[in-house]
Structure formats: C-alpha cells, structure tokens
Motif scaffolding. Structure first.
Motif, mmCIF file in Angstrom:
data_model
loop_
_atom_site.group_PDB
_atom_site.id
_atom_site.type_symbol
_atom_site.label_atom_id
_atom_site.label_comp_id
_atom_site.label_asym_id
_atom_site.label_seq_id
_atom_site.Cartn_x
_atom_site.Cartn_y
_atom_site.Cartn_z
ATOM 1 N N GLU A 182 0.811 -1.217 0.000
ATOM 2 C CA GLU A 182 0.000 0.000 0.000
ATOM 3 C C GLU A 182 0.845 1.269 0.000
ATOM 4 O O GLU A 182 0.367 2.334 -0.351
ATOM 5 C CB GLU A 182 -0.952 0.004 1.200
ATOM 6 C CG GLU A 182 -2.060 -1.025 1.080
ATOM 7 C CD GLU A 182 -3.324 -0.584 1.793
ATOM 8 O OE1 GLU A 182 -3.398 0.575 2.219
ATOM 9 O OE2 GLU A 182 -4.236 -1.412 1.918
ATOM 10 N N THR A 183 2.084 1.152 0.417
ATOM 11 C CA THR A 183 2.932 2.347 0.459
ATOM 12 C C THR A 183 3.732 2.538 -0.819
ATOM 13 O O THR A 183 4.426 3.542 -0.967
ATOM 14 C CB THR A 183 3.899 2.285 1.653
ATOM 15 O OG1 THR A 183 4.741 1.143 1.512
ATOM 16 C CG2 THR A 183 3.125 2.182 2.966
ATOM 17 N N SER A 184 3.642 1.584 -1.749
ATOM 18 C CA SER A 184 4.359 1.734 -3.019
ATOM 19 C C SER A 184 3.812 2.923 -3.784
ATOM 20 O O SER A 184 2.606 3.204 -3.762
ATOM 21 C CB SER A 184 4.213 0.458 -3.861
ATOM 22 O OG SER A 184 4.765 -0.656 -3.204
ATOM 23 N N ASP A 185 4.703 3.617 -4.469
ATOM 24 C CA ASP A 185 4.278 4.780 -5.239
ATOM 25 C C ASP A 185 3.547 4.317 -6.495
ATOM 26 O O ASP A 185 3.803 3.238 -7.024
ATOM 27 C CB ASP A 185 5.489 5.627 -5.618
ATOM 28 C CG ASP A 185 5.108 7.062 -5.909
ATOM 29 O OD1 ASP A 185 3.933 7.413 -5.704
ATOM 30 O OD2 ASP A 185 5.980 7.829 -6.348
ATOM 31 N N GLY A 186 2.628 5.125 -6.960
ATOM 32 C CA GLY A 186 1.852 4.754 -8.141
ATOM 33 C C GLY A 186 1.202 5.965 -8.775
ATOM 34 O O GLY A 186 1.770 7.056 -8.771
ATOM 35 N N ARG A 187 0.004 5.796 -9.272
ATOM 36 C CA ARG A 187 -0.695 6.880 -9.952
ATOM 37 C C ARG A 187 -1.257 7.898 -8.968
ATOM 38 O O ARG A 187 -1.504 7.596 -7.811
ATOM 39 C CB ARG A 187 -1.843 6.320 -10.791
ATOM 40 C CG ARG A 187 -1.401 5.401 -11.910
ATOM 41 C CD ARG A 187 -2.621 4.877 -12.645
ATOM 42 N NE ARG A 187 -2.221 3.903 -13.644
ATOM 43 C CZ ARG A 187 -2.557 3.964 -14.913
ATOM 44 N NH1 ARG A 187 -3.301 4.962 -15.344
ATOM 45 N NH2 ARG A 187 -2.175 3.033 -15.767
ATOM 46 N N ASP A 188 -1.484 9.086 -9.498
ATOM 47 C CA ASP A 188 -2.114 10.156 -8.725
ATOM 48 C C ASP A 188 -3.596 10.166 -9.069
ATOM 49 O O ASP A 188 -3.968 10.233 -10.239
ATOM 50 C CB ASP A 188 -1.471 11.499 -9.093
ATOM 51 C CG ASP A 188 -2.012 12.643 -8.268
ATOM 52 O OD1 ASP A 188 -3.201 12.996 -8.439
ATOM 53 O OD2 ASP A 188 -1.263 13.218 -7.465
ATOM 54 N N TYR A 189 -4.439 10.099 -8.042
ATOM 55 C CA TYR A 189 -5.887 10.088 -8.244
ATOM 56 C C TYR A 189 -6.492 11.350 -7.640
ATOM 57 O O TYR A 189 -6.272 11.651 -6.468
ATOM 58 C CB TYR A 189 -6.517 8.854 -7.603
ATOM 59 C CG TYR A 189 -6.061 7.562 -8.229
ATOM 60 C CD1 TYR A 189 -6.655 7.077 -9.389
ATOM 61 C CD2 TYR A 189 -5.017 6.828 -7.658
ATOM 62 C CE1 TYR A 189 -6.229 5.897 -9.973
ATOM 63 C CE2 TYR A 189 -4.585 5.646 -8.231
ATOM 64 C CZ TYR A 189 -5.193 5.183 -9.384
ATOM 65 O OH TYR A 189 -4.770 4.013 -9.962
ATOM 66 N N LEU A 190 -7.269 12.065 -8.444
ATOM 67 C CA LEU A 190 -7.851 13.338 -8.010
ATOM 68 C C LEU A 190 -9.369 13.211 -7.911
ATOM 69 O O LEU A 190 -10.047 12.908 -8.901
ATOM 70 C CB LEU A 190 -7.498 14.438 -9.018
ATOM 71 C CG LEU A 190 -8.082 15.835 -8.753
ATOM 72 C CD1 LEU A 190 -7.499 16.426 -7.479
ATOM 73 C CD2 LEU A 190 -7.817 16.754 -9.937
ATOM 74 N N TYR A 191 -9.906 13.442 -6.721
ATOM 75 C CA TYR A 191 -11.355 13.437 -6.518
ATOM 76 C C TYR A 191 -11.946 14.646 -7.242
ATOM 77 O O TYR A 191 -11.446 15.763 -7.111
ATOM 78 C CB TYR A 191 -11.641 13.504 -5.023
ATOM 79 C CG TYR A 191 -13.058 13.172 -4.608
ATOM 80 C CD1 TYR A 191 -13.917 12.450 -5.423
ATOM 81 C CD2 TYR A 191 -13.535 13.585 -3.372
ATOM 82 C CE1 TYR A 191 -15.205 12.140 -5.019
ATOM 83 C CE2 TYR A 191 -14.819 13.273 -2.940
ATOM 84 C CZ TYR A 191 -15.648 12.552 -3.772
ATOM 85 O OH TYR A 191 -16.925 12.261 -3.371
ATOM 86 N N VAL A 192 -13.004 14.439 -7.996
ATOM 87 C CA VAL A 192 -13.535 15.514 -8.833
ATOM 88 C C VAL A 192 -13.981 16.715 -8.010
ATOM 89 O O VAL A 192 -13.918 17.859 -8.474
ATOM 90 C CB VAL A 192 -14.687 14.984 -9.728
ATOM 91 C CG1 VAL A 192 -15.931 14.667 -8.897
ATOM 92 C CG2 VAL A 192 -15.005 15.972 -10.844
ATOM 93 N N GLN A 193 -14.403 16.484 -6.775
ATOM 94 C CA GLN A 193 -14.798 17.601 -5.918
ATOM 95 C C GLN A 193 -13.618 18.531 -5.666
ATOM 96 O O GLN A 193 -13.785 19.751 -5.584
ATOM 97 C CB GLN A 193 -15.356 17.084 -4.589
ATOM 98 C CG GLN A 193 -16.618 16.257 -4.723
ATOM 99 C CD GLN A 193 -17.754 17.070 -5.322
ATOM 100 O OE1 GLN A 193 -17.996 17.022 -6.530
ATOM 101 N NE2 GLN A 193 -18.449 17.827 -4.504
ATOM 102 N N ASP A 194 -12.427 17.968 -5.532
ATOM 103 C CA ASP A 194 -11.231 18.796 -5.370
ATOM 104 C C ASP A 194 -10.950 19.593 -6.636
ATOM 105 O O ASP A 194 -10.554 20.760 -6.578
ATOM 106 C CB ASP A 194 -10.025 17.921 -5.036
ATOM 107 C CG ASP A 194 -9.950 17.551 -3.563
ATOM 108 O OD1 ASP A 194 -10.432 18.336 -2.729
ATOM 109 O OD2 ASP A 194 -9.405 16.479 -3.247
#
Length: 297
Positions: A182-194
């Motif tokens: 779970e701590t491995s780096d990966g994609r960036d996910y952006l919540y649409v509300q943000d």
C-alpha cells in the motif's frame, strides 16, 4: 453570466453543479466569511457543443463574466491532450471581448510527446498583442467521482476497479505487481470535488495567469486503490494475481505526476482528498452512513 463549455461531459457537468451550488451558498448565512467574486444570482449557462458557443458569443459577450471550458476524456488518448486550435480560438475571442478564460484538459495518464503542449502555448500567448484579463490552463490527471460514466468518455481506474469488485468480488492484478504494497508509489488520483474547488478558487482569487498541474499529490499503488474500495464497501480484500502477457511484461511507461508547486505558489492551500478518503466519501450516501450500492449515483 458564467459559460461552461463541455457541460455534457463528466468534469464539465460537475463544474456546473459546483457553480450553481456556490450561487445558492451566497444567499445563506453559512458563508464562512470569505468574500465571493460573483454576485448572487449569477447565471450559469452550459454548452455541450463548442460551435454553438461560438455562435452565441458575439451577441452576449457583454453579459459573460467567465468562460470555463472543461474538455472531455475521450477514448483516443492522442486526442485527449491539449487542443491547440480550439484553445487558440478561445484565447482570441476572450482577448477581443476582455473575458477571463479557464480551460481544463486531461493529461493522458501515460506520458507521451505531443505536437503542441501547454508550455509551448505560453510562448505563443506571450507573442500575442491582445490577452484575456485572466487565463488559466489546467493539466488534469486521473479524475474520479460520481456520475463519471458518461457516454463517449472513458472512465477512471477507480471506476474500473469498483466495477470489477462489484461484479466478481475480487480484483485482478498483474503478477509483476505482487511485490507492491500500500505504500508503493503509483498513480495520482484526483477526486472531482477537489478539481472543481480549485477551478472555483482561481475564478474567485485570480492569481497569476499560466499553466497549472492539478492532482492530489498522492501517488497510490493499484493494491492501495483496490484495498481502499474493499474497505469502503466493507468487503474482505480479495486480490488475484495473473501472469502478464509477454508484450505486457515490459516496464510500464511513466505515469503523469502532477507538480503542485505552482498551484501552491499561487496561494491555493487547501488539502486534497487521498484516494482512501475520496473513495470512502464517494461510496457512501451523501447524507448518511450506509454504503451506497451504485457508483453512478
């Protein structure tokens, strides 16, 4: 009047909702003391087709406070990048009529070289005699949220994982990702509300013009994303690893990592949802504690 182009798409529709909610918020006593740049009762006019907007503009430009163009996330990744001709045309008309412009487009998740980039647009814009009073271009990464399953648009990895878990009760990952945690780096996910909060903040505060990356700033592995969805659905995590096809066993291309330094330098200080908090918020009923059975709601 605020015009939203691309309002029939996922991001554009959410921006229309945000603007209309903000207008209602102005009339309540819940305003947190922050001054708003828009007057109560500002009309939000949605356009799905950009050609219709260009026909509408000459007779109504005096009434327009902002032009917001939220591009669509279309299946052909090569066509989902910065659209040179359209943005230059929008720039020209907004400069002529002195109307602020905000344009948001999806940066392909997998980095690629394009013929025309936002950075080159800045050079082009610097050579123009007329300029819009304010202009912002947002390079948006992997966005997810309610009602993202729009005809003609691709969906996020979050949505894809959710549908797979809902359908099979498990998630399938390539064998090469077994070593991830779970701590491995990966994609960036952006919540649409943000995303729409950032757009609205820029429209209110009008910081320096330019191109801005937009994401959460959190890189999350596929395993972390899958576990976040399992936890939100209150299901035991079930992950199955499969051997990748030979052509897929090569190293995956580098994914888009938004650089938020310019955004923070502009003055936007609010924190972003992590994928864990965003998915938890997304999969719960808006005004309750029960898990909502459908992502689209």
């Amino acid at each position: 009047m605020i015009v939203v182009i691309g309002a029939d798409g996922f991001l554009g529709d959410r921006m229309v909702v945000k603007l209309r909610e903000a207008d209602r918020f102005l009339s309540s006593e819940r305003n947190d003391g922050e001054e708003d740049a828009f007057a109560k009762g500002t009309d939000v006019v949605p356009f799905g087709d950009i050609d219709e907007f260009f026909s509408f503009l000459p007779s109504r430009y005096q009434d327009i406070e902002w032009i917001v163009f939220c591009d669509k996330r279309i299946p052909n990744a090569a066509a989902s990048v910065f659209r040179q001709e359209i943005v230059q045309k929008l720039w020209t008309v907004t400069a002529r009529y002195s109307v602020p412009l905000l344009y948001a487009f999806y940066q392909p998740t997998e980095l690629q070289v394009t013929d025309f980039s936002p950075d080159r647009f800045v050079l082009w814009a610097g050579r123009q005699y007329r300029k819009p009073p304010f202009w912002y271009i947002f390079r948006v990464g992997e966005v997810y949220g309610r009602q993202e399953d729009v005809p003609g648009e691709t969906t996020s990895r979050v949505y894809s994982f959710y549908r797979q878990i809902l359908s099979t009760g498990e998630i399938t990952l390539p064998e090469r990702e077994r070593a991830e945690n779970e701590t491995s780096d990966g994609r960036d996910y952006l919540y649409v509300q943000d995303a729409v909060r950032v757009f609205y903040w820029f429209m209110q505060h009008r910081p320096a013009n330019g191109v801005y990356d937009l994401g959460s700033g959190f890189g999350r592995s596929d395993l972390a994303l899958a576990n976040a969805i399992f936890r939100a659905l209150k299901l035991p995590p079930r992950v199955r690893y499969t051997l990748a096809q030979p052509e897929a066993s090569e190293k995956e291309p580098e994914s888009f990592r938004p650089d938020l330094r310019d955004l923070r330098k502009a003055g936007y200080r609010k924190p972003f949802f992590s994928v864990e908090k965003g998915v938890k918020s997304l999969l719960r009923k808006p005004h309750g504690t029960e898990i909502h059975p459908v992502f689209e709601c």
